[in-house]
Write a protein that holds these residues in place. Structure first.
Motif, short mmCIF file in Angstrom:
data_model
loop_
_atom_site.label_atom_id
_atom_site.label_comp_id
_atom_site.label_asym_id
_atom_site.label_seq_id
_atom_site.Cartn_x
_atom_site.Cartn_y
_atom_site.Cartn_z
N PRO A 180 69.28 -23.34 -83.15
CA PRO A 180 68.99 -21.97 -82.71
C PRO A 180 70.25 -21.36 -82.09
O PRO A 180 70.99 -22.04 -81.39
CB PRO A 180 67.90 -22.12 -81.66
CG PRO A 180 67.62 -23.56 -81.53
CD PRO A 180 68.53 -24.33 -82.40
N VAL A 206 71.56 -19.36 -79.41
CA VAL A 206 71.16 -18.85 -78.11
C VAL A 206 72.26 -17.93 -77.59
O VAL A 206 73.30 -18.39 -77.12
CB VAL A 206 70.89 -20.00 -77.12
CG1 VAL A 206 70.45 -19.46 -75.78
CG2 VAL A 206 69.85 -20.95 -77.69
N GLY A 224 70.33 -12.54 -79.02
CA GLY A 224 69.23 -13.32 -79.58
C GLY A 224 68.04 -13.44 -78.65
O GLY A 224 66.89 -13.38 -79.07
N THR A 225 68.31 -13.60 -77.35
CA THR A 225 67.21 -13.69 -76.40
C THR A 225 66.51 -12.35 -76.21
O THR A 225 65.32 -12.30 -75.96
CB THR A 225 67.69 -14.22 -75.03
OG1 THR A 225 68.81 -13.46 -74.60
CG2 THR A 225 68.08 -15.67 -75.12
N GLN A 241 63.94 -11.94 -78.98
CA GLN A 241 62.74 -12.77 -78.88
C GLN A 241 61.56 -11.98 -78.34
O GLN A 241 60.42 -12.29 -78.66
CB GLN A 241 63.00 -13.98 -77.99
CG GLN A 241 63.87 -15.01 -78.65
CD GLN A 241 64.12 -16.22 -77.77
OE1 GLN A 241 63.56 -16.34 -76.68
NE2 GLN A 241 64.96 -17.12 -78.24
N LYS A 280 61.49 -11.88 -82.89
CA LYS A 280 62.55 -12.26 -83.80
C LYS A 280 63.37 -13.38 -83.18
O LYS A 280 63.68 -13.35 -81.99
CB LYS A 280 63.45 -11.07 -84.11
CG LYS A 280 62.73 -9.94 -84.81
CD LYS A 280 63.66 -8.81 -85.14
CE LYS A 280 62.89 -7.70 -85.84
NZ LYS A 280 63.79 -6.71 -86.41
N TYR A 281 63.72 -14.37 -83.99
CA TYR A 281 64.47 -15.53 -83.51
C TYR A 281 65.69 -15.73 -84.40
O TYR A 281 65.63 -15.56 -85.61
CB TYR A 281 63.58 -16.78 -83.53
CG TYR A 281 62.44 -16.67 -82.56
CD1 TYR A 281 62.55 -17.16 -81.28
CD2 TYR A 281 61.24 -16.05 -82.92
CE1 TYR A 281 61.51 -17.04 -80.37
CE2 TYR A 281 60.20 -15.93 -82.03
CZ TYR A 281 60.34 -16.43 -80.76
OH TYR A 281 59.31 -16.30 -79.87
N LYS A 296 54.77 -17.46 -81.66
CA LYS A 296 55.84 -17.65 -80.70
C LYS A 296 56.48 -19.02 -80.92
O LYS A 296 55.79 -19.96 -81.29
CB LYS A 296 55.27 -17.56 -79.29
CG LYS A 296 56.26 -17.36 -78.20
CD LYS A 296 55.55 -17.17 -76.88
CE LYS A 296 56.48 -16.58 -75.87
NZ LYS A 296 55.85 -16.34 -74.59
#
Length: 93
Positions: free
Chosen positions: A12, A14, A18-19, A22, A26-27, A89
């Motif tokens: 992932p 990070v 990106g956070t 979320q 979306k990831y 999630k």
């Protein structure tokens, strides 16, 4: 070449952006360079047991870096932004 789902998703990504994605479901993931959207969708659904709505991919080019007099490049990599269905999630441990 046949890859396992665990080789398709590298890690992932990070990051601050990106956070913030979320919250919208979306990831962001670093994925194998040869992986296509179908492979990425199957891998995320299998590993995290969620329903994927959409997958967007992009190739991130390596950047020029310098160490004193020596110039070099960082590695290029592929990024995937995976959108999940409402209510789904992913929990990163």
């Amino acid at each position: 070449m046949i890859r396992s789902v665990y080789q398709t998703i590298v890690t992932p990504a990070v990051t601050e952006k990106g956070t913030s994605l979320q919250e919208k479901g979306k990831y962001v993931f670093r994925v194998h360079k040869d992986a296509n959207k179908i492979d990425i969708k199957k891998a995320v659904q299998h590993i995290f047991k969620v329903k994927v709505k959409n997958v967007n991919t992009m190739n991130v080019r390596g950047k020029m870096k310098r160490m004193r007099q020596q110039a070099g490049m960082t590695s290029s990599w592929k990024k995937a932004i995976v959108t999940l269905h409402k209510g789904e999630k992913i929990e990163f441990v």
